[in-house]
Enzyme design. Structure first.
Site, PDB file in Angstrom:
ATOM      1  N   HIS A  34      -2.836  10.142  11.876  1.00 25.68           N
ATOM      2  CA  HIS A  34      -1.933   9.283  12.169  1.00 25.68           C
ATOM      3  C   HIS A  34      -1.219   9.829  13.831  1.00 25.68           C
ATOM      4  O   HIS A  34      -1.471  10.711  13.994  1.00 25.68           O
ATOM      5  CB  HIS A  34      -0.902   9.669  11.485  1.00 25.68           C
ATOM      6  CG  HIS A  34       0.411   9.071  11.782  1.00 25.68           C
ATOM      7  ND1 HIS A  34       0.764   7.527  11.514  1.00 25.68           N
ATOM      8  CD2 HIS A  34       1.751   9.538  12.439  1.00 25.68           C
ATOM      9  CE1 HIS A  34       2.164   7.294  12.042  1.00 25.68           C
ATOM     10  NE2 HIS A  34       2.509   8.564  12.515  1.00 25.68           N
ATOM     11  N   GLU A  40       9.667  11.045  14.853  1.00 25.41           N
ATOM     12  CA  GLU A  40       8.515  11.775  13.994  1.00 25.41           C
ATOM     13  C   GLU A  40       8.416  13.185  14.418  1.00 25.41           C
ATOM     14  O   GLU A  40       8.104  14.197  13.570  1.00 25.41           O
ATOM     15  CB  GLU A  40       7.236  10.990  14.039  1.00 25.41           C
ATOM     16  CG  GLU A  40       7.297   9.530  13.493  1.00 25.41           C
ATOM     17  CD  GLU A  40       5.865   8.630  13.651  1.00 25.41           C
ATOM     18  OE1 GLU A  40       5.837   7.526  13.188  1.00 25.41           O
ATOM     19  OE2 GLU A  40       4.920   9.464  14.202  1.00 25.41           O
ATOM     20  N   PHE A  94       0.833  -0.988   0.155  1.00 21.71           N
ATOM     21  CA  PHE A  94      -0.142  -0.138   0.000  1.00 21.71           C
ATOM     22  C   PHE A  94       0.888   1.109   0.025  1.00 21.71           C
ATOM     23  O   PHE A  94       0.360   2.327  -0.129  1.00 21.71           O
ATOM     24  CB  PHE A  94      -1.081  -0.151   1.206  1.00 21.71           C
ATOM     25  CG  PHE A  94      -0.398  -0.193   2.566  1.00 21.71           C
ATOM     26  CD1 PHE A  94       0.326   0.979   3.234  1.00 21.71           C
ATOM     27  CD2 PHE A  94      -0.182  -1.393   3.271  1.00 21.71           C
ATOM     28  CE1 PHE A  94       0.944   0.777   4.439  1.00 21.71           C
ATOM     29  CE2 PHE A  94       0.408  -1.442   4.376  1.00 21.71           C
ATOM     30  CZ  PHE A  94       1.036  -0.281   4.955  1.00 21.71           C
ATOM     31  N   ARG A 153     -11.448   8.035  14.557  1.00 19.67           N
ATOM     32  CA  ARG A 153     -11.400   7.442  13.287  1.00 19.67           C
ATOM     33  C   ARG A 153     -12.976   6.558  13.201  1.00 19.67           C
ATOM     34  O   ARG A 153     -13.386   6.541  11.931  1.00 19.67           O
ATOM     35  CB  ARG A 153     -10.514   6.140  13.065  1.00 19.67           C
ATOM     36  CG  ARG A 153      -9.313   6.472  12.694  1.00 19.67           C
ATOM     37  CD  ARG A 153      -8.010   5.468  12.989  1.00 19.67           C
ATOM     38  NE  ARG A 153      -6.996   5.962  12.396  1.00 19.67           N
ATOM     39  CZ  ARG A 153      -5.442   5.506  12.781  1.00 19.67           C
ATOM     40  NH1 ARG A 153      -5.631   4.444  13.701  1.00 19.67           N
ATOM     41  NH2 ARG A 153      -4.409   6.088  12.262  1.00 19.67           N
ATOM     42  N   THR A 187      -6.603   1.486  13.189  1.00 18.84           N
ATOM     43  CA  THR A 187      -6.114   1.798  11.788  1.00 18.84           C
ATOM     44  C   THR A 187      -7.395   1.800  10.730  1.00 18.84           C
ATOM     45  O   THR A 187      -7.523   2.731  10.006  1.00 18.84           O
ATOM     46  CB  THR A 187      -4.916   1.216  11.434  1.00 18.84           C
ATOM     47  OG1 THR A 187      -3.932   1.071  12.155  1.00 18.84           O
ATOM     48  CG2 THR A 187      -4.513   1.524  10.086  1.00 18.84           C
TER      49      THR A 187
HETATM   50  P1  CMP Z   1      -0.952   5.309   9.849  1.00 16.99           P
HETATM   51  O1  CMP Z   1      -1.259   5.216  11.070  1.00 16.99           O
HETATM   52  O2  CMP Z   1      -0.781   6.633   9.229  1.00 16.99           O
HETATM   53  O3  CMP Z   1       0.349   4.726   9.147  1.00 16.99           O
HETATM   54  C1  CMP Z   1       0.507   4.025   7.761  1.00 16.99           C
HETATM   55  C2  CMP Z   1      -0.762   4.107   7.011  1.00 16.99           C
HETATM   56  O4  CMP Z   1      -0.963   3.207   6.085  1.00 16.99           O
HETATM   57  C3  CMP Z   1      -2.035   3.851   7.893  1.00 16.99           C
HETATM   58  O5  CMP Z   1      -2.200   4.662   8.911  1.00 16.99           O
HETATM   59  C4  CMP Z   1      -2.949   3.721   6.796  1.00 16.99           C
HETATM   60  O6  CMP Z   1      -3.683   4.634   6.531  1.00 16.99           O
HETATM   61  C5  CMP Z   1      -2.231   3.285   5.650  1.00 16.99           C
HETATM   62  N1  CMP Z   1      -2.664   1.710   5.252  1.00 16.99           N
HETATM   63  C6  CMP Z   1      -3.254   1.376   4.022  1.00 16.99           C
HETATM   64  N2  CMP Z   1      -3.359   0.209   3.860  1.00 16.99           N
HETATM   65  C7  CMP Z   1      -2.901  -0.412   4.989  1.00 16.99           C
HETATM   66  C8  CMP Z   1      -2.904  -1.568   5.818  1.00 16.99           C
HETATM   67  N3  CMP Z   1      -3.286  -2.874   5.065  1.00 16.99           N
HETATM   68  N4  CMP Z   1      -2.401  -2.050   7.002  1.00 16.99           N
HETATM   69  C9  CMP Z   1      -1.928  -0.915   7.666  1.00 16.99           C
HETATM   70  N5  CMP Z   1      -1.950   0.588   7.195  1.00 16.99           N
HETATM   71  C10 CMP Z   1      -2.462   0.663   5.957  1.00 16.99           C
END
Ligand code: CMP
Length: 137
Positions: free
Chosen positions: A115, A126, A57, A102, A91
């Site tokens: 995030h 970060e 992704f 979320r 997530t």
């Molecule tokens: P974030 O916490 O910003 O960290 C990485 C990002 O990748 C996550 O939130 C999601 O928005 C995005 N993402 C898309 N597909 C996946 C997946 N299969 N697993 C984890 N994160 C994903």
């Protein structure tokens, strides 16, 4: 006292819910120690999410994170890393508990509103990616 990094992602900025999200943090004991709005470049997003470079992704993630402005913040408080993650929810918004950011504001696993750093160690990395020490007060 801990510090953690929070990003309000392009979907939530476009929806006009910056204030509502910040309010969730402030009313749950997290103080905004630094804050700015910016447009990430492909290089910025690629570097920030370098840990996910090999994931399928990654391309979509960079495309989404550069699709509009984001708001980045340093949140400060007791157990800030864990508290921020609790307030965000899972997530994937379909798995996020009711009442989390979320669950209330995110559309999909890509457009998932926010995030948050996943550990104290990553929080420091970060925070340093986005902020100079004099911007954190
Ligand atoms: P974030 O916490 O910003 O960290 C990485 C990002 O990748 C996550 O939130 C999601 O928005 C995005 N993402 C898309 N597909 C996946 C997946 N299969 N697993 C984890 N994160 C994903």
């Amino acid at each position: 006292m801990e510090q953690t990094l929070s990003i309000i992602k392009p979907d939530a900025v476009k929806k006009g819910v910056i204030g509502q999200i910040v309010s969730r943090f402030e009313s749950n004991g997290l103080r905004v120690a630094a804050m700015k709005k910016l447009q990430l470049s492909d290089a910025d997003a690629g570097e920030f999410y370098a840990v996910h470079k090999e994931r399928p992704f990654f391309g979509e993630l960079v495309e989404f994170m550069t699709s509009g402005p984001v708001v980045v913040m340093v949140l400060e408080g007791e157990d800030a890393v864990a508290k921020n993650r609790e307030l965000m929810g899972a997530t994937n918004p379909k798995e996020a508990e009711a009442g989390t950011i979320r669950a209330d504001f995110a559309e999909s696993i890509d457009a998932n509103a926010v995030h948050g750093s996943d550990s104290l160690e990553n929080a420091q990395i970060e925070i340093n990616f986005f902020f100079a020490q004099r911007e954190i007060v």
